[in-house]
Enzyme design. Structure first.
Site, PDB file in Angstrom:
ATOM      1  N   CYS A  11       0.875  -1.180   0.000  1.00 35.34           N
ATOM      2  CA  CYS A  11       0.000   0.000   0.000  1.00 35.34           C
ATOM      3  C   CYS A  11       0.909   1.226   0.000  1.00 35.34           C
ATOM      4  CB  CYS A  11      -0.988  -0.003   1.162  1.00 35.34           C
ATOM      5  SG  CYS A  11      -0.287   0.238   2.801  1.00 35.34           S
ATOM      6  N   ASN A  14       2.605   1.435   3.908  1.00 36.92           N
ATOM      7  CA  ASN A  14       2.867   0.222   4.686  1.00 36.92           C
ATOM      8  C   ASN A  14       2.537   0.492   6.155  1.00 36.92           C
ATOM      9  OD1 ASN A  14       5.736  -1.971   5.305  1.00 36.92           O
ATOM     10  ND2 ASN A  14       3.646  -2.549   4.910  1.00 36.92           N
ATOM     11  N   CYS A  16      -1.275   0.915   7.183  1.00 41.29           N
ATOM     12  CA  CYS A  16      -2.616   0.415   7.522  1.00 41.29           C
ATOM     13  C   CYS A  16      -2.931  -0.888   6.786  1.00 41.29           C
ATOM     14  CB  CYS A  16      -3.698   1.434   7.170  1.00 41.29           C
ATOM     15  SG  CYS A  16      -3.600   3.021   8.002  1.00 41.29           S
ATOM     16  N   ARG A  17      -3.107  -0.782   5.484  1.00 39.14           N
ATOM     17  CA  ARG A  17      -3.637  -1.910   4.719  1.00 39.14           C
ATOM     18  C   ARG A  17      -2.640  -3.028   4.480  1.00 39.14           C
ATOM     19  NH1 ARG A  17      -5.835   1.375  -0.261  1.00 39.14           N
ATOM     20  NH2 ARG A  17      -3.948   2.533   0.234  1.00 39.14           N
ATOM     21  N   SER A  18      -1.437  -2.724   3.995  1.00 43.04           N
ATOM     22  CA  SER A  18      -0.510  -3.823   3.688  1.00 43.04           C
ATOM     23  C   SER A  18      -0.018  -4.558   4.934  1.00 43.04           C
ATOM     24  CB  SER A  18       0.641  -3.368   2.792  1.00 43.04           C
ATOM     25  OG  SER A  18       1.389  -2.324   3.356  1.00 43.04           O
ATOM     26  N   ASP A 128      -8.726   2.733   1.656  1.00 40.29           N
ATOM     27  CA  ASP A 128      -7.768   3.301   2.606  1.00 40.29           C
ATOM     28  C   ASP A 128      -8.530   3.866   3.803  1.00 40.29           C
ATOM     29  OD1 ASP A 128      -5.735   4.550   3.983  1.00 40.29           O
ATOM     30  OD2 ASP A 128      -4.968   5.641   2.245  1.00 40.29           O
TER      31      ASP A 128
END
Length: 166
Positions: A11, A14, A16-18, A128
Site C-alpha cells: 500500500c 505500509n 494500515c492496509r498492507s 484506505d
C-alpha cells in the site's frame, strides 16, 4: 523442497492496509498449513513511514480478530523486491500504477490487486481507512480476510498440484 512462494502486500505507506494484509494472510496461511511453502512480507510505495509500526488503529482492530501486527515495521519496496517476490499485491489502483511505474517491465506480470481473490465481497480494492472513521478499519479487515481466504485456496491448489507432480 521446492523454492518458497514469495508474496508481497503493498500500500502507499505500509502503515494500515498492507501490514494488515500481511498479518491476516500469515494467520490464514498458517491455519491452512502453508507456512513451510511461503515467504510473506509487506511494503510501501512511498517512504513516509519507514521503520514505523502499523497504525495503532489497524493493530487494535486486527488484535480483536486474533491477528498480531506489533512486530511489523514499514519499509519501502525496492527494485530487488520485483525480482525476488513471485506475487506483489497492491491494495488499490493507485498502488498498482505506482508499482508498475517502478517495476522493470519483465516483472509486471507479478503485480495484481489483492481483491481479485475475494469471493464474498464485490469490492475491487481495499479502501484506505487512514483519514476516515473507525469503521473503515473493520471494513479493511473484512475485505482482506475475504481476499486472504481466496488467495490461500488458490495457493493450496497450486502447492497440492506441485506436490502431486513431485
Amino acid at each position: 523442497m521446492t523454492k518458497k512462494i514469495a508474496i508481497l502486500f503493498v500500500c502507499m505507506a505500509n502503515y494500515c492496509r498492507s501490514p494488515t494484509a500481511e498479518g491476516v494472510f500469515r494467520s490464514r496461511a498458517s491455519a491452512a498449513g502453508l507456512d513451510p511453502f511461503l515467504l510473506i512480507d509487506s511494503a510501501a510505495t512511498s517512504n513516509y513511514r519507514i521503520g514505523h509500526a502499523p497504525d495503532p488503529r489497524s493493530s487494535d482492530h486486527a488484535a480483536r480478530r486474533g491477528i498480531d501486527l506489533t512486530s511489523q515495521r514499514a519499509r519501502q519496496i525496492t527494485l530487488a523486491d520485483f525480482e525476488h517476490f513471485d506475487h506483489i499485491y497492491g491494495m488499490d489502483l493507485q498502488n498498482i500504477a505506482m508499482l508498475k511505474s517502478a517495476c522493470p517491465p519483465q516483472y509486471h506480470h507479478k503485480i495484481g490487486l489483492l481483491m481479485q481473490f475475494a469471493t464474498r465481497s464485490d469490492a475491487d480494492v481495499v479502501p484506505d481507512p487512514y483519514g476516515g472513521d473507525i469503521d473503515g478499519f473493520e471494513l479493511v479487515l473484512d475485505c482482506i480476510e475475504d481476499a486472504a481466504d481466496g488467495l490461500v485456496a488458490s495457493l493450496r491448489t497450486r502447492i497440492d498440484a506441485q506436490g502431486a507432480a513431485a
